[in-house]
Enzyme design. Structure first.
Site, PDB file in Angstrom:
ATOM      1  N   TYR A  22     -25.029 107.290 -78.773  1.00 55.07           N
ATOM      2  CA  TYR A  22     -25.883 107.390 -79.955  1.00 55.07           C
ATOM      3  C   TYR A  22     -27.308 106.914 -79.620  1.00 55.07           C
ATOM      4  O   TYR A  22     -28.286 107.649 -79.814  1.00 55.07           O
ATOM      5  CB  TYR A  22     -25.303 106.555 -81.110  1.00 55.07           C
ATOM      6  CG  TYR A  22     -26.304 106.317 -82.213  1.00 55.07           C
ATOM      7  CD1 TYR A  22     -26.775 107.368 -82.980  1.00 55.07           C
ATOM      8  CD2 TYR A  22     -26.806 105.032 -82.463  1.00 55.07           C
ATOM      9  CE1 TYR A  22     -27.728 107.160 -83.974  1.00 55.07           C
ATOM     10  CE2 TYR A  22     -27.749 104.820 -83.444  1.00 55.07           C
ATOM     11  CZ  TYR A  22     -28.208 105.882 -84.202  1.00 55.07           C
ATOM     12  OH  TYR A  22     -29.156 105.668 -85.171  1.00 55.07           O
ATOM     13  N   THR A  53     -34.309 104.437 -83.817  1.00 56.49           N
ATOM     14  CA  THR A  53     -33.473 103.259 -84.014  1.00 56.49           C
ATOM     15  C   THR A  53     -33.771 102.189 -82.973  1.00 56.49           C
ATOM     16  O   THR A  53     -34.133 102.511 -81.827  1.00 56.49           O
ATOM     17  CB  THR A  53     -31.986 103.661 -83.899  1.00 56.49           C
ATOM     18  OG1 THR A  53     -31.196 102.475 -83.815  1.00 56.49           O
ATOM     19  CG2 THR A  53     -31.696 104.487 -82.664  1.00 56.49           C
TER      20      THR A  53
END
Ligand code: UDP
Length: 325
Positions: free
Chosen positions: A141, A117
């Site tokens: 995250y 990501t």
């Protein structure tokens, strides 16, 4: 002979679309998913229900199935939840991936494509973001994905793992024929929330911040169609299967779109405005994020086909109006 791929997390949004594309390209696909957020109806091929932390199960599946490669989409991916419950994120995302690599090693499967990501970069020091940008993630995250990338790099160097990590920008859109799309019990993303608000299925959208230093005051993001993401996976996989050691790539269009521009595109797609209320900025949202994707274009000969936000949201609207699950 077609290659056999275990798609871990293949019942989820991006994993299921990529599996469908793999099947279309002649790959033999088996799906492994715990169905915590995915849907059995979305899975391609045989579905094995299991947890990525179950190394014994993964080893058995990989050994008995005689796989050539793994694609790994299974992760917890809610930024806010990761702030509230960081251990869950390190356990599943980092621990689960370590378990998967150990199982691959025991079963002698060498090729892995990993979902990463742009959240590993944190707040941008410059734009567009290239792969050399410093990595200072601002949530557990993003940090868990950064840790996995480091672990995979080390395994590429010392453990005979051929691995490519794809750093997604904002995944968007659905299968254009309406067969697969995004259905999350907990939805936090702009496009599905805004479409549901316009359809009257959710309250008006909270527009998080209109005082950013951008062209219309709202945040800029790089929305990449899920089919373009799937295509990046297939290209990365083919390169690994040909013997390449793998690398890390940004996957984005390079085009930045504001929240207001997204809402206007949804309004056009549905023929009705998106009801919304201006709200406070959401903690942790950088004003602008968009990709420099030259590396993947150059090295994997990938280029995005869906570069117009109108056509991206049209596919999302088609799904949300009539979801299969
Ligand atoms: N956003 C918003 N309202 C929402 C959800 C998102 O205004 O209910 C904004 C958010 O602040 C960001 C953009 O939409 O600027 C994209 O957010 P999303 O959660 O879809 O993706 P992210 O960029 O956080 O990965």
């Amino acid at each position: 002979m077609s290659a056999k791929v275990l798609v871990v997390g293949g019942a989820g949004y991006i994993g299921s679309v990529t599996s469908a594309v793999l099947v279309g390209e002649g790959f033999d696909v088996v799906t492994f998913d715990d169905l915590s957020t995915g849907h059995a109806a979305a899975a391609a091929g045989t579905l094995v229900v299991g947890d990525i932390r179950d190394r014994a199960l993964l080893t058995t599946v990989l050994r008995e199935g005689n796989f050539d490669a793994v694609m790994h989409f299974a992760a917890k991916s809610l930024v806010g939840e990761s702030v509230a419950h960081p251990l869950r994120y390190y356990d599943v995302n980092v621990g689960g991936t370590a378990s998967l690599i150990c199982a691959m090693q025991e079963a002698k499967v060498q090729c892995l494509v990993f979902s990463s990501t742009c959240a590993i970069y944190g707040n941008p020091h410059y734009l567009p973001l290239d792969e050399h940008h410093p990595q200072h993630p601002v949530s557990p995250y993003g940090d868990s994905k950064k840790m996995v990338e480091k672990m995979l790099e080390a395994c590429r160097a010392k453990e005979d793992l051929r691995v490519t990590t794809l750093r997604y920008f904002n995944a968007a859109g659905c299968m254009p024929d309406g067969s697969l799309g995004e259905s999350h019990k907990t939805e936090t993303h702009l496009i599905p929330l805004a479409i549901a608000a316009a359809l009257g299925r959710r309250p008006p959208l909270s527009l998080f911040g209109t005082d950013y230093d951008t062209r219309d005051g709202t945040c800029i993001r790089d929305y990449i169609h899920v089919l373009d993401l799937a295509d990046a996976h297939v290209k990365a996989l083919n390169r690994l299967l040909a013997g390449d050691p793998g690398d890390s790539y940004n996957v984005g269009t390079g085009v930045g779109t504001t929240v207001r521009e997204v809402l206007a595109a949804i309004g056009r797609a549905l023929g009705q405005d998106v009801p919304h209320e201006v709200a406070e900025r959401r903690a942790g949202d950088p004003p602008a994020l968009f990709a420099a994707a030259e590396k993947i274009k150059r090295e994997l000969e990938w280029s995005p086909q869906w570069t117009d936000i109108n056509s991206i949201v049209e596919t999302a609207a088609r799904w949300t109006q009539n979801p299969r699950f």
